[in-house]
Design a protein around this motif. Sequence first.
Motif, PDB file in Angstrom:
ATOM      1  N   PRO A  25      28.062 -19.590  -3.549  1.00  0.00           N
ATOM      2  CA  PRO A  25      27.589 -20.437  -5.120  1.00  0.00           C
ATOM      3  C   PRO A  25      25.843 -20.780  -4.424  1.00  0.00           C
ATOM      4  N   PRO A  26      25.537 -21.230  -3.238  1.00  0.00           N
ATOM      5  CA  PRO A  26      23.772 -21.284  -3.061  1.00  0.00           C
ATOM      6  C   PRO A  26      23.054 -20.210  -3.019  1.00  0.00           C
ATOM      7  N   LEU A  27      23.963 -19.373  -2.233  1.00  0.00           N
ATOM      8  CA  LEU A  27      23.517 -18.027  -2.375  1.00  0.00           C
ATOM      9  C   LEU A  27      23.027 -17.090  -4.334  1.00  0.00           C
ATOM     10  N   ARG A  28      24.018 -17.572  -4.455  1.00  0.00           N
ATOM     11  CA  ARG A  28      23.553 -17.213  -6.083  1.00  0.00           C
ATOM     12  C   ARG A  28      22.644 -17.958  -6.739  1.00  0.00           C
ATOM     13  N   TYR A  29      22.485 -18.689  -6.701  1.00  0.00           N
ATOM     14  CA  TYR A  29      21.768 -20.036  -7.089  1.00  0.00           C
ATOM     15  C   TYR A  29      19.907 -18.976  -6.115  1.00  0.00           C
ATOM     16  N   MET A  30      20.199 -19.068  -4.902  1.00  0.00           N
ATOM     17  CA  MET A  30      19.018 -18.723  -4.177  1.00  0.00           C
ATOM     18  C   MET A  30      18.144 -17.468  -5.183  1.00  0.00           C
ATOM     19  N   ARG A  31      19.174 -16.462  -5.570  1.00  0.00           N
ATOM     20  CA  ARG A  31      19.084 -14.833  -5.950  1.00  0.00           C
ATOM     21  C   ARG A  31      18.361 -14.792  -7.469  1.00  0.00           C
ATOM     22  N   ARG A  32      18.279 -16.465  -8.136  1.00  0.00           N
ATOM     23  CA  ARG A  32      18.008 -16.347  -9.333  1.00  0.00           C
ATOM     24  C   ARG A  32      15.861 -16.666  -9.538  1.00  0.00           C
ATOM     25  N   PHE A  33      16.230 -16.766  -8.098  1.00  0.00           N
ATOM     26  CA  PHE A  33      14.052 -17.327  -7.513  1.00  0.00           C
ATOM     27  C   PHE A  33      13.406 -16.250  -7.554  1.00  0.00           C
ATOM     28  N   ILE A  34      14.632 -15.066  -6.299  1.00  0.00           N
ATOM     29  CA  ILE A  34      13.873 -14.684  -5.336  1.00  0.00           C
ATOM     30  C   ILE A  34      13.929 -13.128  -6.256  1.00  0.00           C
ATOM     31  N   PRO A  35      12.847 -12.492  -6.116  1.00  0.00           N
ATOM     32  CA  PRO A  35      12.590 -11.335  -7.046  1.00  0.00           C
ATOM     33  C   PRO A  35      13.558  -9.736  -6.201  1.00  0.00           C
ATOM     34  N   ASN A  36      13.911  -8.713  -7.157  1.00  0.00           N
ATOM     35  CA  ASN A  36      14.629  -7.716  -6.350  1.00  0.00           C
ATOM     36  C   ASN A  36      13.616  -7.127  -5.594  1.00  0.00           C
ATOM     37  N   LEU A  37      14.009  -6.881  -4.899  1.00  0.00           N
ATOM     38  CA  LEU A  37      13.832  -6.414  -3.274  1.00  0.00           C
ATOM     39  C   LEU A  37      13.736  -5.009  -3.434  1.00  0.00           C
ATOM     40  N   GLY A  38      15.331  -4.086  -4.419  1.00  0.00           N
ATOM     41  CA  GLY A  38      15.304  -2.723  -4.518  1.00  0.00           C
ATOM     42  C   GLY A  38      16.293  -2.827  -3.463  1.00  0.00           C
ATOM     43  N   GLY A  39      17.396  -3.634  -3.513  1.00  0.00           N
ATOM     44  CA  GLY A  39      18.385  -2.796  -2.721  1.00  0.00           C
ATOM     45  C   GLY A  39      19.072  -4.403  -1.433  1.00  0.00           C
ATOM     46  N   ILE A  40      17.982  -4.449  -1.040  1.00  0.00           N
ATOM     47  CA  ILE A  40      17.648  -5.879  -0.229  1.00  0.00           C
ATOM     48  C   ILE A  40      18.009  -7.341  -0.548  1.00  0.00           C
ATOM     49  N   ASP A  41      19.190  -7.643   0.251  1.00  0.00           N
ATOM     50  CA  ASP A  41      19.242  -9.176  -0.409  1.00  0.00           C
ATOM     51  C   ASP A  41      18.414  -9.775   0.765  1.00  0.00           C
ATOM     52  N   ILE A  42      17.444 -10.329   0.726  1.00  0.00           N
ATOM     53  CA  ILE A  42      17.058 -11.876   1.735  1.00  0.00           C
ATOM     54  C   ILE A  42      17.529 -13.194   1.183  1.00  0.00           C
ATOM     55  N   SER A  43      17.852 -13.425   0.102  1.00  0.00           N
ATOM     56  CA  SER A  43      18.943 -14.894  -0.119  1.00  0.00           C
ATOM     57  C   SER A  43      19.573 -15.514   1.575  1.00  0.00           C
ATOM     58  N   PRO A  44      20.117 -14.474   2.359  1.00  0.00           N
ATOM     59  CA  PRO A  44      20.827 -15.040   2.967  1.00  0.00           C
ATOM     60  C   PRO A  44      20.683 -16.076   4.463  1.00  0.00           C
ATOM     61  N   ILE A  45      18.411 -14.767   4.426  1.00  0.00           N
ATOM     62  CA  ILE A  45      17.411 -15.313   5.407  1.00  0.00           C
ATOM     63  C   ILE A  45      16.937 -16.661   5.079  1.00  0.00           C
ATOM     64  N   LEU A  46      16.906 -16.413   3.612  1.00  0.00           N
ATOM     65  CA  LEU A  46      15.949 -17.246   3.030  1.00  0.00           C
ATOM     66  C   LEU A  46      16.839 -18.826   3.132  1.00  0.00           C
ATOM     67  N   LEU A  47      18.218 -18.986   2.841  1.00  0.00           N
ATOM     68  CA  LEU A  47      18.804 -20.190   2.768  1.00  0.00           C
ATOM     69  C   LEU A  47      19.153 -20.524   3.808  1.00  0.00           C
ATOM     70  N   ILE A  48      19.366 -19.648   5.453  1.00  0.00           N
ATOM     71  CA  ILE A  48      19.207 -20.148   6.601  1.00  0.00           C
ATOM     72  C   ILE A  48      18.132 -20.888   7.056  1.00  0.00           C
ATOM     73  N   LEU A  49      16.911 -20.627   6.510  1.00  0.00           N
ATOM     74  CA  LEU A  49      15.545 -20.805   6.814  1.00  0.00           C
ATOM     75  C   LEU A  49      15.678 -22.771   6.674  1.00  0.00           C
ATOM     76  N   LEU A  50      15.683 -22.395   5.314  1.00  0.00           N
ATOM     77  CA  LEU A  50      16.299 -24.018   4.774  1.00  0.00           C
ATOM     78  C   LEU A  50      17.135 -24.847   5.260  1.00  0.00           C
ATOM     79  N   LEU A  51      17.685 -24.274   5.333  1.00  0.00           N
ATOM     80  CA  LEU A  51      18.762 -24.875   6.402  1.00  0.00           C
ATOM     81  C   LEU A  51      18.405 -25.309   8.078  1.00  0.00           C
ATOM     82  N   VAL A  52      17.751 -24.272   8.332  1.00  0.00           N
ATOM     83  CA  VAL A  52      17.838 -25.066   9.341  1.00  0.00           C
ATOM     84  C   VAL A  52      16.576 -25.659   9.607  1.00  0.00           C
ATOM     85  N   PHE A  53      15.239 -25.671   8.585  1.00  0.00           N
ATOM     86  CA  PHE A  53      14.707 -26.322   8.106  1.00  0.00           C
ATOM     87  C   PHE A  53      15.038 -28.245   7.851  1.00  0.00           C
TER      88      PHE A  53
END
Length: 93
Positions: free
Chosen positions: A55-83
Amino acid sequence: MQSFLLLIDQAIGLYVWALIIAVILSWLTAFNVINTQANRFIFMIVDFFFRITEPPLRYMRRFIPNLGGIDISPILLILLLVFARNLIREYGG
């Protein structure tokens, strides 16, 4: 209040580990290292981590541009959680 902030800090830490495990399991499933169709227990583990992290990854994917098959939403979510975890530690006491 300190105990509550410590509980939130620990919950964030556990969720970060759940994200890491979910990513690793998705890689292992995608590269056919583990077969979820042959083993029902493995399927239940993969499904559990998918349900708690998607669910949180799906929410983040709506705002992240498509990078051609590379999903960076887990990385960004981890960075937000660490912050958020660092903010709790800094201002929580």
